[in-house]
Design an enzyme around this catalytic site. Structure first.
Site, PDB file in Angstrom:
ATOM      1  N   HIS A  14       1.002  -1.169  -0.518  1.00 42.03           N
ATOM      2  CA  HIS A  14      -0.212  -0.236   0.182  1.00 42.03           C
ATOM      3  C   HIS A  14       1.196   0.889  -0.083  1.00 42.03           C
ATOM      4  O   HIS A  14       1.879   1.025   0.719  1.00 42.03           O
ATOM      5  CB  HIS A  14      -0.541  -0.068   1.114  1.00 42.03           C
ATOM      6  N   HIS A  16       1.479   5.519  -2.238  1.00 39.80           N
ATOM      7  CA  HIS A  16       1.436   6.229  -2.742  1.00 39.80           C
ATOM      8  C   HIS A  16       2.452   7.046  -3.512  1.00 39.80           C
ATOM      9  O   HIS A  16       2.854   7.737  -2.954  1.00 39.80           O
ATOM     10  CB  HIS A  16       0.457   7.464  -2.095  1.00 39.80           C
ATOM     11  N   LYS A  99      -9.749  -0.524  -5.132  1.00 40.18           N
ATOM     12  CA  LYS A  99      -9.694   0.215  -3.885  1.00 40.18           C
ATOM     13  C   LYS A  99     -10.631   0.659  -3.891  1.00 40.18           C
ATOM     14  O   LYS A  99     -11.484   2.177  -4.117  1.00 40.18           O
ATOM     15  CB  LYS A  99      -8.654   1.844  -4.297  1.00 40.18           C
ATOM     16  N   HIS A 136     -10.182   1.500   2.409  1.00 34.13           N
ATOM     17  CA  HIS A 136     -10.165   2.802   3.748  1.00 34.13           C
ATOM     18  C   HIS A 136     -10.827   2.362   4.871  1.00 34.13           C
ATOM     19  O   HIS A 136     -12.187   2.238   3.697  1.00 34.13           O
ATOM     20  CB  HIS A 136     -10.066   3.782   3.002  1.00 34.13           C
ATOM     21  N   HIS A 174      -4.328  -0.217   6.634  1.00 37.91           N
ATOM     22  CA  HIS A 174      -3.252   0.643   7.136  1.00 37.91           C
ATOM     23  C   HIS A 174      -4.493   0.685   8.422  1.00 37.91           C
ATOM     24  O   HIS A 174      -5.117   2.080   9.150  1.00 37.91           O
ATOM     25  CB  HIS A 174      -3.489   2.212   6.427  1.00 37.91           C
ATOM     26  N   ASP A 247       2.078   3.020   3.679  1.00 33.32           N
ATOM     27  CA  ASP A 247       0.944   3.110   3.565  1.00 33.32           C
ATOM     28  C   ASP A 247       2.309   4.982   3.130  1.00 33.32           C
ATOM     29  O   ASP A 247       1.120   6.304   2.959  1.00 33.32           O
ATOM     30  CB  ASP A 247       0.048   4.326   4.477  1.00 33.32           C
TER      31      ASP A 247
HETATM   32  C1  NCD Z   1      -3.280   9.472   2.152  1.00 37.35           C
HETATM   33  C2  NCD Z   1      -2.627  10.656   0.720  1.00 37.35           C
HETATM   34  O1  NCD Z   1      -2.098  11.097   0.954  1.00 37.35           O
HETATM   35  O2  NCD Z   1      -2.941  10.531  -0.368  1.00 37.35           O
HETATM   36  N1  NCD Z   1      -2.890  10.029   3.310  1.00 37.35           N
HETATM   37  C3  NCD Z   1      -2.809   9.437   4.306  1.00 37.35           C
HETATM   38  O3  NCD Z   1      -2.759  10.125   5.437  1.00 37.35           O
HETATM   39  N2  NCD Z   1      -3.186   7.892   4.399  1.00 37.35           N
HETATM   40  C4  NCD Z   1      -4.966   8.998   1.656  1.00 37.35           C
HETATM   41  C5  NCD Z   1      -4.683   7.281   2.810  1.00 37.35           C
HETATM   42  O4  NCD Z   1      -4.866   6.665   2.357  1.00 37.35           O
HETATM   43  O5  NCD Z   1      -5.464   8.125   3.085  1.00 37.35           O
HETATM   44 ZN    ZN Z   2      -2.951   5.109   1.693  1.00 33.21          ZN
END
Ligand code: NCD
Ligand code: ZN
Length: 345
Positions: A14, A16, A99, A136, A174, A247
Site C-alpha cells: 500500500h 502513494h 480500492k 479504507h 492501514h 502508506d
Molecule cells: C493518503 C494520501 O495522502 O493520499 N493519506 C494518508 O494520510 N494516509 C491517503 C490515504 O491512504 O488515506
Molecule cells: Zn494510503
C-alpha cells in the site's frame, strides 16, 4: 563485524506514488528496497479505468532507476459508477485490486463511493475475476468522532461485506485499532490487513503533545497507545493475516505545515528500516521476513520474491528534508531521528 539479517526482498502492499515529477522522487525511493508495490489510485482525477491504470503504470515504469526490476501493481478507484465490466477490463489489463474509499475519507476521495449498497455487482465481479478489494475502513459521517471512525466502519459496513461475499479477498488497509486487529483475526482466511510503520511506532501523543506535529498526521489518525500495542502484538504474533503496507504518502512541506495540513507520512526512504526498528524493539526480528516479504504475496496469490536484501545494525539519521524536482521540499517521516538498522546496498 556488524550484526546483519538477510530476508527475501520485501514488497509494499500500500503506497502513494502520486504522478508527474513526483514519480522521479517516489519511485526510486520505493524501488530502493521493495520488489513490488500496490499503487494507490487516488490521483486527481482518480484512476478509475483500466486504460487510465495502464497509462499510469507506464509513467511509473519510466521513472524507475536504471537496471531496476521494480514492478508496480496497479489498482482501480471505485466510484458510484464503477461497473462489473470495468472489473473485467481491469483484470485483462493486469490490475490486481480495487480500492474502496468512503467519500470524503481522505486525500482526493471526493469522487469516491457514497452508497455502498450499489456495489454488489462490482463485488461479484471481483470474486469472479479474482481481484482483491482494498478498503479504507473509516466512516465519514460528521457526527462520528474521528477516533471512532474505523471501529464504526467495521460494525456498519465491513462485517456485512465479509458475510455477504465470503469468497471475496479483502484487505482492511492501514488498520489502527485493537477492534480492527480483533476483527481481522476473527475473520476467515480471505480477510487480511496492512499495517504502517507510523501506527506501530507512534500513538496520538506523538501527534498532539508539546504542539501539533503535522508530519505525524495521517489518516486514519494515530490512536491511543492501547491500539498501538494491539498492532504491535498483531505483527509480533506472526499471523499471516497482517502484512507490510507503508502508506507512504508524500505531501510538500508547505501543504503539511499549514493551517489545514494534509494527511500522509512520506516513509519510503526509511521504510524497511522503520519496520526493522519496530520488530527489533519487540524482540521479534525473526518475524520481519514473513510480515515484509511473504504474507502479502501469499494473500495476493503472487509468487514470493526469490532475491534478498540485507539489513545491517548500524545507526543513521533520517534526512530532515528532501528536495523535489520542482524545487519544493518534503519533510520525510521520522525526519532527523536515528534508526538502528540500515539497508546494505
Ligand atoms: C493518503 C494520501 O495522502 O493520499 N493519506 C494518508 O494520510 N494516509 C491517503 C490515504 O491512504 O488515506
Ligand atoms: Zn494510503
Amino acid at each position: 563485524m556488524a550484526v546483519s539479517i538477510e530476508i527475501n526482498t520485501p514488497d509494499d502492499w500500500h503506497l502513494h506514488f502520486r504522478d508527474g515529477d513526483f514519480l522521479k522522487e517516489t519511485v526510486p525511493a520505493t524501488a530502493r528496497c521493495f520488489q513490488r508495490a500496490i499503487v494507490m489510485p487516488n490521483l486527481a482525477p482518480p484512476v478509475t479505468t483500466a486504460a487510465i491504470a495502464t497509462e499510469y503504470k507506464a509513467r511509473i515504469l519510466a521513472a524507475r532507476p536504471a537496471n531496476s526490476s521494480f514492478t508496480p501493481l496497479m489498482t482501480l478507484y471505485l466510484t458510484n459508477d464503477t461497473t462489473a465490466q470495468d472489473i473485467r477490463d481491469a483484470k485483462q489489463a493486469g490490475v490486481v485490486a480495487v480500492k474502496l474509499y468512503p467519500a470524503g475519507a481522505t486525500t482526493n476521495s471526493d469522487a469516491a463511493v457514497s452508497d455502498l449498497s450499489h456495489l454488489d455487482p462490482v463485488f461479484e465481479a471481483l470474486v469472479e475475476e479474482g481481484l482483491l478489494l482494498l478498503i479504507h475502513g473509516e466512516v465519514t459521517n460528521h457526527d462520528v468522532d474521528i477516533f471512532d471512525r474505523e471501529k464504526l466502519f467495521i460494525d456498519r459496513y465491513l462485517r456485512d461485506i465479509t458475510e455477504r461475499f465470503p469468497a471475496l479477498k479483502i484487505v482492511f488497509e492501514h488498520i489502527t485499532t485493537k477492534e480492527a486487529v480483533e476483527f481481522v483475526s476473527g475473520s476467515s482466511e480471505n480477510v487480511a490487513a496492512t499495517i504502517t510503520p507510523q501506527h506501530l511506532l507512534l500513538n496520538r501523543n506523538d501527534l498532539l503533545v508539546g504542539g501539533v506535529q503535522p508530519h505525524n498526521y495521517c489518516l486514519p489518525v494515530l490512536k491511543r497507545n492501547i491500539h498501538q500495542i494491539a498492532l504491535q502484538e498483531a505483527v509480533a504474533s506472526g499471523s499471516k493475516k497482517f502484512f507490510l503496507g507503508t502508506d507512504s504518502a508524500p505531501h510538500e512541506q508547505h501543504r503539511k505545515e499549514s493551517a489545514c495540513g494534509c494527511a500522509g507520512c512520506y516513509s519510503a526512504w526509511g521504510a524497511i528500516e522503520l519496520y526493522a526498528e519496530v520488530f527489533d524493539s519487540l524482540g521479534v526480528l525473526d518475524q520481519l521476513e514473513g510480515f515484509a516479504s511473504h504474507y502479502g504475496a501469499d494473500f495476493y496469490n503472487l509468487p514470493r520474491n526469490t532475491t534478498t536484501i540485507t539489513l545491517v545494525k548500524e545507526s543513521w539519521e533520517v534526512p530532515t528534508s528532501i528536495v523535489l524536482p520542482n524545487g519544493n521540499n518534503i519533510v520525510p517521516f521520522f525526519a532527523g531521528k536515528t534508526l538502528s538498522w540500515r539497508l546494505h546496498s
